[in-house]
Write a protein that holds these residues in place. Structure first.
Motif, PDB file in Angstrom:
ATOM      1  N   LEU A  11      21.095  92.434  99.931  1.00 38.12           N
ATOM      2  CA  LEU A  11      21.986  92.731 101.053  1.00 38.12           C
ATOM      3  C   LEU A  11      21.172  93.061 102.290  1.00 38.12           C
ATOM      4  O   LEU A  11      20.144  93.738 102.199  1.00 38.12           O
ATOM      5  CB  LEU A  11      22.894  93.926 100.715  1.00 38.12           C
ATOM      6  N   SER A  18      23.373  87.203 101.760  1.00 39.53           N
ATOM      7  CA  SER A  18      23.642  88.234 100.766  1.00 39.53           C
ATOM      8  C   SER A  18      24.013  87.557  99.462  1.00 39.53           C
ATOM      9  O   SER A  18      24.641  86.498  99.450  1.00 39.53           O
ATOM     10  CB  SER A  18      24.786  89.153 101.222  1.00 39.53           C
ATOM     11  N   PRO A  45      29.176  90.073  98.665  1.00 36.20           N
ATOM     12  CA  PRO A  45      28.147  89.031  98.765  1.00 36.20           C
ATOM     13  C   PRO A  45      28.767  87.666  98.994  1.00 36.20           C
ATOM     14  O   PRO A  45      29.901  87.409  98.578  1.00 36.20           O
ATOM     15  CB  PRO A  45      27.467  89.091  97.393  1.00 36.20           C
TER      16      PRO A  45
END
Length: 385
Positions: A224, A208, A321
């Motif tokens: 993602l 991610s 992330p």
């Protein structure tokens, strides 16, 4: 109809195999099997038509693979099997790059737009494509990618809203295909840059990531769960329009208090012009003033850093992330606001989110154009173009 390169990927397995070769090649079959979860027999089945069609080649010199007792021939993409044009459109100029199937830049060109009106931009794009054809073997182009700012529907190739260009509901894909007789992919410029990082850059092995761009606008591309986030309505990652600034400040989008009203390059210039009374200042002048310690310039960059840092913290707190890449033409002077950005991020990042890796990578407008070409390569690799 022209004969365009089409990659023979007809199943999820073949897509996964070709993508691994594209992003990590030269790579051995054992590595492909391990990373894709496929059996070696399934890998061989997927690779055979790719080799036959000339999109994948075996390296001439065998090399041993870890854990295997016999030499193997690693697989690589045949980079000159296809040629792609990438175009980045701004209000003042349009930039283009010719790449091969591996997104290696072959030649860069650019032209000034007579204006940001659609007709003038289309004229500029047509000129750029003609110039790129002159550098491509036999004038061949297998696809054209176009990157623009704003709300873009990649599925239909429609620019639904681009405040920086002044466009609404422009069917750009259709118009450029009519001019060039070549398949066209249109994408938001930040998402296009994100595709480059995922396929060929710092995000190749990330699960991610977010790509945050700083320049005329503040944008964000999200990757993602193995996919670029497009947004149900074509809008996602618009951290430049989070309401984190004073409501007294009006954004180019027409709303108040957006991050861009403080942190975009134009906002920084406008602030220093207002304080100094020097209406002729350019962004390069403001950079120089800040490096010389000018109070107004230093404060403008500090405010930009604080606002971007808060926006990054909100982003990381929400979607988590593992990597944030700060990119764009505006990061060449990153040191002017880096400390304030990181300190504000640290103040607002929640818990372990503070450990998110933040890396810097400068990009030129031709790198944005390369991102548009990468979107075409991505669609070719998925068998959708």
């Amino acid at each position: 109809m022209r004969d365009f390169a089409r990659i023979p990927v007809s199943s999820p397995a073949s897509v996964a195999v070709f993508r691994r070769i594209l992003t990590h090649g030269p790579v051995g079959r054992v590595d492909i099997a391990r990373t894709t979860g496929l059996s070696q027999a399934a890998v061989t089945k997927a690779v055979t038509p790719l080799i036959a069609a000339g999109f994948v080649v075996e390296a001439e010199q065998p090399r041993p693979e870890a854990g295997v007792g016999r030499p193997i021939n690693p697989l690589a993409v045949s980079r000159d099997r296809a040629f792609i044009a990438g175009v980045k459109v701004t209000a003042e100029r349009s930039y283009a790059v010719l790449t091969n199937l591996g997104a290696d830049p072959i030649v860069h060109v650019e032209v000034a737009n007579a204006s940001s009106d659609l007709a003038d931009v289309l004229t500029a794009v047509e000129r750029l494509i003609q110039q790129l054809r002159a550098h491509s073997p036999g004038g061949r182009l297998d696809g054209i990618g176009v990157a623009v700012s704003g709300d873009v529907d990649r599925t239909t190739g429609t620019v639904r809203d681009s405040p920086l260009l002044g466009w609404r509901n422009v069917q750009l894909k259709e118009r450029i295909e009519a001019l060039t007789s070549t398949p066209v992919t249109v994408e938001n410029d930040v998402r296009a840059l994100t595709v480059t990082e995922i396929l060929f850059g710092a995000g190749r092995d990330a699960t991610s990531l977010a790509v945050v761009t700083i320049g005329a606008g503040i944008g964000c591309g999200l990757f993602l769960n193995g996919r670029i986030v497009q947004g149900t309505h074509g809008v996602s990652g618009e951290i430049g329009h989070l309401p984190l600034a004073s409501e007294a400040l009006v954004c180019s989008c027409g709303r108040r208090g957006c991050v861009e009203t403080v942190a975009s390059t134009q906002a920084i210039v406008d602030r220093v012009r207002s304080v100094s009374g020097r209406a002729d200042l350019t962004i390069d002048d403001v950079f120089a003033l800040a490096h010389d310690g000018d109070k107004a310039a230093v404060e403008a960059f500090a405010a930009a850093g604080s606002t971007i840092g808060a926006a990054l913290a909100a982003l990381v707190n929400l979607v988590g992330p593992e990597l944030v890449i700060i990119a764009g033409e505006g990061v060449t002077e990153y040191d002017l606001y880096a400390d304030r950005l990181r300190s504000t991020f640290g103040e607002h990042a929640f818990g372990a989110a503070i450990d998110c890796e933040i890396v810097l990578t400068a990009h030129t407008f031709h790198d944005w154009a390369r991102g548009a070409a990468a979107c075409v390569i991505e669609e070719m690799a998925a068998g959708s173009l």
